[in-house]
Design a protein around this motif. Structure first.
Motif, PDB file in Angstrom:
ATOM      1  N   ALA A 102      41.491  31.463  28.362  1.00 53.98           N
ATOM      2  CA  ALA A 102      42.367  32.345  29.143  1.00 53.98           C
ATOM      3  C   ALA A 102      41.700  32.720  30.456  1.00 53.98           C
ATOM      4  N   VAL A 103      42.506  32.805  31.485  1.00 56.19           N
ATOM      5  CA  VAL A 103      42.052  33.250  32.806  1.00 56.19           C
ATOM      6  C   VAL A 103      42.566  34.671  33.028  1.00 56.19           C
ATOM      7  N   LEU A 104      41.668  35.570  33.409  1.00 57.80           N
ATOM      8  CA  LEU A 104      42.069  36.944  33.731  1.00 57.80           C
ATOM      9  C   LEU A 104      41.714  37.242  35.182  1.00 57.80           C
ATOM     10  N   PRO A 105      42.704  37.245  36.056  1.00 56.69           N
ATOM     11  CA  PRO A 105      42.421  37.591  37.454  1.00 56.69           C
ATOM     12  C   PRO A 105      42.145  39.091  37.557  1.00 56.69           C
ATOM     13  N   VAL A 106      40.927  39.434  37.949  1.00 57.62           N
ATOM     14  CA  VAL A 106      40.551  40.857  38.013  1.00 57.62           C
ATOM     15  C   VAL A 106      39.818  41.164  39.327  1.00 57.62           C
TER      16      VAL A 106
ATOM     17  N   GLN B 216      36.050  35.136  43.276  1.00 59.42           N
ATOM     18  CA  GLN B 216      37.051  34.823  44.299  1.00 59.42           C
ATOM     19  C   GLN B 216      36.565  35.539  45.558  1.00 59.42           C
ATOM     20  N   HIS B 217      36.130  34.763  46.548  1.00 59.00           N
ATOM     21  CA  HIS B 217      35.484  35.387  47.704  1.00 59.00           C
ATOM     22  C   HIS B 217      36.457  36.064  48.659  1.00 59.00           C
ATOM     23  N   GLU B 218      37.718  35.593  48.659  1.00 61.05           N
ATOM     24  CA  GLU B 218      38.704  36.188  49.566  1.00 61.05           C
ATOM     25  C   GLU B 218      39.979  36.472  48.782  1.00 61.05           C
ATOM     26  N   PRO B 219      40.678  37.577  49.067  1.00 66.65           N
ATOM     27  CA  PRO B 219      41.917  37.879  48.343  1.00 66.65           C
ATOM     28  C   PRO B 219      43.091  37.053  48.888  1.00 66.65           C
ATOM     29  N   LEU B 220      43.182  35.797  48.461  1.00 66.37           N
ATOM     30  CA  LEU B 220      44.189  34.899  49.026  1.00 66.37           C
ATOM     31  C   LEU B 220      45.446  34.793  48.162  1.00 66.37           C
ATOM     32  N   GLY B 221      45.493  35.555  47.067  1.00 64.46           N
ATOM     33  CA  GLY B 221      46.703  35.544  46.231  1.00 64.46           C
ATOM     34  C   GLY B 221      46.407  35.145  44.795  1.00 64.46           C
ATOM     35  N   LEU B 222      47.400  35.404  43.924  1.00 59.79           N
ATOM     36  CA  LEU B 222      47.238  35.106  42.493  1.00 59.79           C
ATOM     37  C   LEU B 222      47.013  33.606  42.255  1.00 59.79           C
TER      38      LEU B 222
ATOM     39  N   ILE C 268      48.747  32.597  48.572  1.00 56.94           N
ATOM     40  CA  ILE C 268      48.895  31.397  47.732  1.00 56.94           C
ATOM     41  C   ILE C 268      49.462  31.880  46.398  1.00 56.94           C
ATOM     42  N   GLN C 269      50.736  31.571  46.160  1.00 54.52           N
ATOM     43  CA  GLN C 269      51.455  32.145  45.019  1.00 54.52           C
ATOM     44  C   GLN C 269      51.438  31.193  43.816  1.00 54.52           C
ATOM     45  N   LEU C 270      51.119  31.745  42.660  1.00 53.64           N
ATOM     46  CA  LEU C 270      51.173  30.962  41.422  1.00 53.64           C
ATOM     47  C   LEU C 270      52.614  30.494  41.168  1.00 53.64           C
ATOM     48  N   THR C 271      53.557  31.407  41.383  1.00 57.74           N
ATOM     49  CA  THR C 271      54.971  31.080  41.149  1.00 57.74           C
ATOM     50  C   THR C 271      55.399  29.836  41.933  1.00 57.74           C
ATOM     51  N   ASP C 272      55.014  29.760  43.207  1.00 60.00           N
ATOM     52  CA  ASP C 272      55.417  28.625  44.049  1.00 60.00           C
ATOM     53  C   ASP C 272      54.826  27.318  43.517  1.00 60.00           C
TER      54      ASP C 272
END
Ligand code: G1P
Length: 294
Positions: free
Chosen positions: A8-12, A106-112, A230-234
């Motif tokens: 599992a991946v947990l984006p935190v 994740q060095h930059e907040p570029l999206g989920l 950068i959207q996961l949904t897209d």
């Protein structure tokens, strides 16, 4: 039969600005609901669903998350010496086994989508779960287990969905539904945060996903979408046709701990669901409701 979901991946990595000043030094995922950090609920749900390896996508200042899921020899020795076995069990239960805990920056907040892409090397070529800890679910069967069971049947991508009010569609990934059977909605498209007037449905993705690794190749293109992120949904939308995409209407109630009101709601709901607490809590809440009217 699809491969078993083991990781599992947990984006935190988020800054948690909605919860300042609480999140000045404490990661928002470490703020407790009742007596457990929000992120621990997500990990427990995943372990109950058979997940063995966890990839936390983190940023600077989030070290306490890794520490929380690691051994704490000094505290454990002290509790053992004092024969505080219940407390010892509580902290040992929060420890992930060696090899089960991975951290990636994740060095930059570029999206989920970018956060999930950061986990590519650690996931490899197998189906995996994504859990957004802000979304907490109270249910009889862990929400992720429900998704994994559905994934065993339909494969591809399976995401947890629920209907939201139309004026809320601009907060979620929304499904363009092709057909529905029982709890499963087959999607022919997905839109991230559409305007209510343009939303193809009101069926919204909540923070539980089982994904085919094909999504990594799409995320690798780093295409930006809603909010210039950068959207996961897209990325998932662009893989429809290559792999099946289904929404699963899970059994249970979701609490959105990403907002302050949702966070208070989660504390009340989890308190009322707690066998040790509920009988004392209920009259307090009833009294507070009466008092707040006067
Ligand atoms: C993210 C996703 C969105 C999903 C939501 C669920 O949005 O981008 O598709 O519906 O999580 O909570 P965020 O809440 O990060 O803005």
């Amino acid at each position: 039969m699809p491969k078993r979901v083991r990781k599992a991946v947990l984006p935190v990595a988020g800054l948690g600005t909605r919860f300042l000043p609480a999140t000045k030094v404490i990661p928002k995922e470490m703020i407790p609901v009742i007596d457990k950090p929000v992120v621990q609920y997500a990990v427990e749900e995943a372990r109950a669903a058979g997940i063995e390896e966890f990839v936390f996508v983190t940023a600077d200042g989030k070290e306490s998350i890794a520490n929380h899921f690691s051994v704490h020899p000094v505290l454990e020795a002290m509790l053992a010496e004092k024969k505080k076995t219940a407390e010892l069990k509580l902290i040992q239960d929060a420890t992930l086994p060696s090899g089960g805990l991975h951290m990636v920056k994740q060095h930059e907040p570029l999206g989920l989508g970018h956060a999930v892409w950061c986990a590519w090397q650690l996931i490899g070529d197998e189906p995996f779960a994504v859990i957004l800890p802000d979304d907490m679910v109270l249910s009889d069967t862990p929400c992720l287990k429900q998704l994994i069971d559905a994934h065993q049947k339909v494969g591809g991508h399976v995401v947890a969905v629920e209907n939201v009010a139309r004026d809320q569609t601009n907060r979620y990934g929304i499904l363009d539904v092709q057909s529905e059977e029982g709890n499963i909605a087959k999607a022919k498209g997905l839109v991230e945060k559409p305007d209510p007037a343009k939303a193809p449905s009101t069926l919204a993705i909540i923070g539980r996903y089982i994904l085919d690794p094909i999504v990594f190749k799409e995320l690798d293109k780093r295409t930006k979408g809603a909010g210039n992120e950068i959207q996961l949904t897209d990325a998932l939308n662009r893989t429809i046709g290559d792999v099946p995409f289904h929404g699963y209407r899970f059994e249970g109630t979701r609490y959105d701990c990403g907002t302050r009101v949702g966070f208070v709601e989660a504390n009340v709901a989890f308190g009322l669901a707690n066998p040790e607490m509920k009988d004392r809590l209920r009259p307090i809440i009833e009294r507070l409701l009466v008092e707040s009217k006067s």
